[in-house]
Design an enzyme around this catalytic site. Structure first.
Site, PDB file in Angstrom:
ATOM      1  N   HIS A 141      30.156 -22.362  -2.104  1.00 60.35           N
ATOM      2  CA  HIS A 141      30.156 -20.943  -2.459  1.00 60.35           C
ATOM      3  C   HIS A 141      28.754 -20.431  -2.758  1.00 60.35           C
ATOM      4  CE1 HIS A 141      34.690 -20.424  -3.615  1.00 60.35           C
ATOM      5  NE2 HIS A 141      34.506 -20.935  -2.405  1.00 60.35           N
ATOM      6  N   ARG A 267      34.629 -15.120  -6.017  1.00 57.17           N
ATOM      7  CA  ARG A 267      35.640 -16.150  -5.799  1.00 57.17           C
ATOM      8  C   ARG A 267      35.887 -16.988  -7.053  1.00 57.17           C
ATOM      9  NH1 ARG A 267      32.488 -18.204  -0.522  1.00 57.17           N
ATOM     10  NH2 ARG A 267      30.797 -17.638  -1.921  1.00 57.17           N
TER      11      ARG A 267
END
Length: 665
Positions: A141, A267
């Site tokens: 990420h 996220r």
């Protein structure tokens, strides 16, 4: 699907870039329709446009602004939030250069027949823990984020209501024998990745909304406006914003998301383990800022923020390259990531399109349940063993059910799932991804393959060739590569030829390299990317001048275990939390774990300058004055008169600086 899209909604400058690209795509579609070119599928409408017309379209859609050049300072001490001005190869938008590739084989059929395994039918990894799995997602990420395209721009366009391919809707069709197909017109919704303006070519390319660099953008963001919103700017303490309503047994929690900004990486709420990782490193930043302020009370909030951020980035880089990658790549590590030899501005550090798909291998190591354990590493009541799909988008469980400590204890002692050829993707991810109600859950395996097609990635065999590996042509050759005739037959029955095999399923189906957790193809793609991320990063922690020798020595002692000890109430921890450990025999008191000694970050204004010379800058209001300084025996700095050039509008006059202390630097 709404939740998945929310996780990837573009914000800030990325939102502007995506909108401009959407306008460009719409313009070209309207032109094609106007010119009656719909029957000529391979015809590029831009071939009919003059250079002047292309420039007009670029300006009208806003693409001209998105592809503007950036003026970078001649010398900077901290990396930018956006990743710009680090490497000369980094443009304003970091793009993946591929077009859409079509394939008739249904990805859901492939997922059903090859990827799926029941939650109960899995093999635990006997060497690696769930912390290892979560670190892979954490660093992934940090490196890439393909934001969702602008579904909803048109009111009649809803990707969950139709099986038609009408961009940005690219629905996943069910095979006829799929038990989840409710009716012939039922499809699994899928939204294409957002495109980005591509100067000159007008070809569809995907956008990376992250910075690519391993720079803890998961904590600080990749957009300037978002980065500011994540900070506590109410004081000069250099802190990150935290929750003002709830605490975790006295420790900080992440702030709640509001309608305009999102906490850290959007996220963060995807799963509880990821939320725990975000919380750990926000706490670590604030801990470092507090300690650095005690050492240097004269530092202002910006200095404290940037120095703390710099250390957190170094921690993430060290753990990833020293601890994580050697376990993942094993004997392939030195082949693809040799010892560091310094920054190379000719190395392209952008995250490749293929890497964004290849690093999704980690989905095959996810366990179907989330464990939460008490101080004795025993189950935490009736809610200690929660099905994974009930932890998606459930940060309330952290606030209301014991904080992050129980989660981290579970991650430390639980085994990662072993990636086996007949046990690739658990039921929780293959049928229940983001399933919160009775509405259809998503299929992560099918989505990974559909994403590869959306991004126009070539198939499995093409990437084997790219990496210098054999390209199997027959079922016998594929059997040899996979070491599994039964699996090779399944793939050939589904795809017909190895060249049609989707990259993701082919790559995760390969037998892993000795002692590693990925096969030869993934070792090549992942290893190459991480080497480029390191060698093309001007602010890499080992690059001379980024840290002092004393600071480098201190940083080498850091560990995930120490970060956990410093930012939770956990008192005992294994020295290596990536590996499987049994409580209590493999656990060590936190007092025995090496700490990060920050003494070398204390300002030493006089002795630190002895015998050195170099280029420094000092700010006087809005004026930046650059000068050479020289250290003399009396350990004071003598600076000659500096006349700034007339072209510098901020400073149209001269200054004389004498005996200027390094503390001011």
């Amino acid at each position: 699907m709404d939740f998945l899209k929310h996780l990837k909604d573009p914000i800030g400058r990325t939102r502007s870039a995506v909108r401009a690209a959407d306008y460009l795509e719409t313009t070209l579609k309207l032109l094609k329709r106007k010119l009656h070119l719909s029957g000529e599928q391979r015809f590029n409408v831009t071939d009919l446009l003059s250079r002047r017309q292309k420039e007009m379209i670029s300006k009208g859609t806003g693409c001209d602004y998105q592809t503007r050049s950036i003026k970078c300072p001649e010398r900077d001490f901290y990396r930018t939030i956006t990743g710009e001005c680090n490497n000369s190869l980094i443009p304003v938008t970091r793009v993946f250069r591929h077009g859409i590739k079509g394939c008739e084989m249904l990805v859901r059929k492939v997922s059903n027949e090859i990827a799926h395994t029941a939650n109960e039918n899995i093999t635990a990894d006997q060497q690696l823990s769930l912390v290892f799995m979560h670190w892979g997602q954490w660093v992934n990420h940090d490196i890439d984020l393909a934001p969702a395209s602008g579904e909803g721009a048109s009111l009649e366009l809803q990707c969950h209501t139709s099986c038609a391919f009408k961009p940005p809707c690219f629905p996943i069709k069910f095979p006829a024998d799929d038990s989840r197909m409710l009716s012939p017109d039922t499809c699994m919704p899928f939204v294409q990745s957002a495109s980005v303006c591509s100067p000159g070519t007008f070809q569809r390319e995907q956008l990376n909304a992250a910075t690519s660099f391993v720079d803890a953008s998961t904590v600080y963001g990749s957009d300037d406006a978002l980065a500011r919103s994540l900070r506590n700017l109410t004081s000069q303490l250099g802190l990150m914003a935290v929750n003002q309503d709830f605490l975790d047994a006295g420790l900080e929690l992440l702030p709640f998301e509001n309608m305009t900004h999102s906490i850290c990486d959007k996220r963060v709420t995807e799963n509880l383990g990821l939320s725990a990782m975000h919380t750990l490193f926000v706490r670590e930043h604030n801990r470092l800022a507090t300690q650095l302020r005690k050492l240097n009370p004269h530092w202002d909030g910006e200095k404290l923020y940037q120095e703390s951020r710099k250390i957190v980035i170094a921690i993430n880089q060290i753990i990833t390259y020293r601890d994580y990658l050697p376990l993942l790549l094993a004997e392939e590590t030195s082949k693809w990531i040799p010892l560091y030899s310094g920054y190379n501005e000719k190395v392209d550090p952008r995250a490749s399109n293929v890497f964004s798909l290849a690093f999704r291998f980690g989905h095959t190591s996810v366990q179907p349940f989330v464990s939460r354990l008490n101080e004795s590493f025993q189950p935490l009541g009736s809610s200690s063993h929660v099905p994974l799909h009930l932890t998606f988008c459930a940060p309330w469980r952290i606030v209301m059910e014991g904080g992050i400590d129980p989660l981290i204890r579970g991650m430390v002692v639980d085994h990662a799932k072993l990636m086996k050829q007949n046990q690739l993707l658990i039921e929780e991810l293959q049928n229940h991804l983001f399933e919160q109600t009775e509405v259809m859950g998503l299929d992560l395996g099918a989505m990974n393959m559909q994403r590869g097609r959306d991004h126009g990635l070539p198939g499995y065999n093409t990437w084997r060739g790219f990496c210098g590996l054999s390209q199997p042509q027959t079922i016998e050759e594929l059997s040899e590569v996979l070491g599994n005739p039964k699996l090779a037959k399944k793939l050939m029955n589904v795809y017909g030829t190895p060249y049609n095999i989707d990259l993701w399923i082919g790559a995760v189906a390969e037998p892993v390299v000795s002692q590693g957790r990925v096969g030869p193809l993934l070792s090549c793609i992942i290893g190459t990317q991480f080497r480029n991320l390191r060698d093309g990063d001007r602010f890499w922690w080992e690059n001379p001048g980024v840290f002092t020798p004393q600071q480098l020595q201190a940083l080498r002692k850091i560990s995930v275990s120490r970060v956990i000890c410093d930012n939770t109430h956990i008192k005992k921890i294994p020295r290596d939390v990536f590996k499987i450990n049994t409580y209590p025999k493999d656990f060590t008191d936190c007092q025995e774990i090496d700490v990060l000694d920050l003494s070398s970050w204390k300002d030493k204004p006089e002795s630190a300058t002895k015998g050195t010379n170099g280029l420094r800058s000092v700010k006087n209001n809005t004026c930046t004055m650059k000068f050479f300084f020289y250290a003399y025996e009396n350990e004071r700095i003598k600076v000659s008169t500096l006349t700034l050039p007339p072209k510098d509008d901020d400073c149209p006059f001269s200054y004389t600086l004498l005996h200027w202390s390094l503390r001011c630097c």
